[in-house]
Design a protein around this motif. Sequence first.
Motif, PDB file in Angstrom:
ATOM      1  N   LEU A   9      16.477  -3.833   6.979  1.00 10.41           N
ATOM      2  CA  LEU A   9      16.802  -4.695   8.113  1.00 10.41           C
ATOM      3  C   LEU A   9      15.943  -4.348   9.327  1.00 10.41           C
ATOM      4  O   LEU A   9      15.483  -5.235  10.048  1.00 10.41           O
ATOM      5  N   GLN A  10      15.715  -3.044   9.560  1.00 13.77           N
ATOM      6  CA  GLN A  10      14.853  -2.634  10.670  1.00 13.77           C
ATOM      7  C   GLN A  10      13.436  -3.155  10.471  1.00 13.77           C
ATOM      8  O   GLN A  10      12.791  -3.616  11.421  1.00 13.77           O
ATOM      9  N   ALA A  11      12.960  -3.083   9.234  1.00 17.29           N
ATOM     10  CA  ALA A  11      11.620  -3.579   8.929  1.00 17.29           C
ATOM     11  C   ALA A  11      11.541  -5.082   9.170  1.00 17.29           C
ATOM     12  O   ALA A  11      10.572  -5.586   9.762  1.00 17.29           O
ATOM     13  N   ARG A  23       1.554  -4.189  12.943  1.00 20.94           N
ATOM     14  CA  ARG A  23       2.150  -3.716  14.200  1.00 20.94           C
ATOM     15  C   ARG A  23       3.577  -3.223  13.977  1.00 20.94           C
ATOM     16  O   ARG A  23       4.006  -2.241  14.593  1.00 20.94           O
ATOM     17  N   ALA A  24       4.308  -3.899  13.080  1.00 18.75           N
ATOM     18  CA  ALA A  24       5.667  -3.466  12.773  1.00 18.75           C
ATOM     19  C   ALA A  24       5.653  -2.098  12.094  1.00 18.75           C
ATOM     20  O   ALA A  24       6.508  -1.245  12.353  1.00 18.75           O
ATOM     21  N   ALA A  25       4.672  -1.884  11.215  1.00 14.16           N
ATOM     22  CA  ALA A  25       4.552  -0.602  10.523  1.00 14.16           C
ATOM     23  C   ALA A  25       4.266   0.525  11.527  1.00 14.16           C
ATOM     24  O   ALA A  25       4.848   1.609  11.445  1.00 14.16           O
ATOM     25  N   PHE A  29       6.551   3.749  12.325  1.00 12.07           N
ATOM     26  CA  PHE A  29       5.863   4.917  11.763  1.00 12.07           C
ATOM     27  C   PHE A  29       5.857   4.881  10.228  1.00 12.07           C
ATOM     28  O   PHE A  29       6.151   5.872   9.556  1.00 12.07           O
ATOM     29  N   LEU A  30       5.520   3.714   9.691  1.00 11.18           N
ATOM     30  CA  LEU A  30       5.417   3.514   8.248  1.00 11.18           C
ATOM     31  C   LEU A  30       4.005   3.055   7.908  1.00 11.18           C
ATOM     32  O   LEU A  30       3.262   2.594   8.777  1.00 11.18           O
ATOM     33  N   THR A  31       3.651   3.195   6.637  1.00 13.96           N
ATOM     34  CA  THR A  31       2.399   2.601   6.184  1.00 13.96           C
ATOM     35  C   THR A  31       2.640   1.106   5.998  1.00 13.96           C
ATOM     36  O   THR A  31       3.784   0.656   5.846  1.00 13.96           O
ATOM     37  N   GLN A  32       1.563   0.326   6.012  1.00 10.77           N
ATOM     38  CA  GLN A  32       1.729  -1.111   5.863  1.00 10.77           C
ATOM     39  C   GLN A  32       2.283  -1.460   4.486  1.00 10.77           C
ATOM     40  O   GLN A  32       3.067  -2.399   4.335  1.00 10.77           O
ATOM     41  N   ARG A  38       9.483  -2.886   1.773  1.00 10.43           N
ATOM     42  CA  ARG A  38      10.839  -3.059   2.299  1.00 10.43           C
ATOM     43  C   ARG A  38      11.196  -4.543   2.449  1.00 10.43           C
ATOM     44  O   ARG A  38      12.299  -4.962   2.115  1.00 10.43           O
ATOM     45  N   ILE A  39      10.236  -5.310   2.951  1.00 10.73           N
ATOM     46  CA  ILE A  39      10.478  -6.745   3.106  1.00 10.73           C
ATOM     47  C   ILE A  39      10.630  -7.412   1.750  1.00 10.73           C
ATOM     48  O   ILE A  39      11.498  -8.269   1.541  1.00 10.73           O
ATOM     49  N   SER A  40       9.804  -7.013   0.791  1.00 10.79           N
ATOM     50  CA  SER A  40       9.869  -7.581  -0.554  1.00 10.79           C
ATOM     51  C   SER A  40      11.219  -7.302  -1.213  1.00 10.79           C
ATOM     52  O   SER A  40      11.819  -8.193  -1.830  1.00 10.79           O
ATOM     53  N   ILE A  41      11.708  -6.069  -1.064  1.00 14.54           N
ATOM     54  CA  ILE A  41      13.015  -5.708  -1.632  1.00 14.54           C
ATOM     55  C   ILE A  41      14.122  -6.534  -0.988  1.00 14.54           C
ATOM     56  O   ILE A  41      15.022  -7.038  -1.681  1.00 14.54           O
ATOM     57  N   LEU A  42      14.050  -6.703   0.332  1.00 11.35           N
ATOM     58  CA  LEU A  42      15.068  -7.492   1.027  1.00 11.35           C
ATOM     59  C   LEU A  42      15.042  -8.946   0.568  1.00 11.35           C
ATOM     60  O   LEU A  42      16.104  -9.561   0.356  1.00 11.35           O
TER      61      LEU A  42
END
Length: 296
Positions: A9-11, A23-25, A29-32, A38-42
């Motif tokens: 949800l944060q992603a 920019r979201a990554a 502090f995540l890799t792209q 995360r978005i794909s799983i959601l």
Amino acid sequence: MVIMDTGSLQAFVAVAETGSFSRAAEQLFLTQSAMSKRISILEQQLDCRLFDRIGRTVSLTEAGQELLPRARKILLALEDARRSLSNLSGEISGSLSVAASHHISLHRLPPILRQFTRECPEVKLDLRFDESEIAYDNVLRGNLEIALITLSPNPDPNILSQTVWQDKLHYVVASDHPLAKLKQVTLEQLTDYPAILPGTATFTRLIAEQPFAKLNLQPDIAMSTNYLDTIKMMVEIGLGWSLLPETMSEHSLSVLNVDAPPVTRELGYITHKERTLSNAARRFIHLLDQAAEKGS
């Protein structure tokens, strides 16, 4: 039953707000690739696409637009629960996210900030310097606990506002401006000369235009910038008149005697109505309330 984790949800919210996976990554502090996963799983969990990706442009689908306010509310509720439990200890520690407008940061905030950091050394202060409208929006979205800003004339029902300072505004020109020679000036006369005011989307611009609107007048806006110190400089060199805080109306400017009611903008702090404030935020607000009582 769909189970969504807070990380996904944060992603999702980060991508929606930045309009960019990269920019979201960076923000989280995540890799792209981790962000995309995360978005794909959601999207798999919800069985629908949340973003349209056309070239480098990322935009919300109808399903994404429907999810966004709910995702924000869920994250806000979880953070609120964490903060409520943390407050039970009575300790003033942890982090405090505060944003302040550039003007307040320079002219109002320093003594309060000095006292707070001395009294609460265990608090990690996340201090941002933003335009009032950006800080306002971040409080509304739940990204900030407190914002010190020019208060909105028409606040959202979820925003709690408290005035700390009354900021008197003066009509000013350069000392060699034609209007500086007049004993009294009308608002209609001001419209005959170029004006330099903050941008149209700012709260201060709305306040500045109200006296003219009541008389069905329209200032001749020659230039706009949201930085009052820049406006002051442009007025000093004779590029136009402006409406500036009393604290900035120094000897280098001539204050006009305008035949109109005084103009005042309210400076203060805002919080979100549904957010439980941390002990650190409560202490910070206590110092602000003390400043208001003293008429600081």
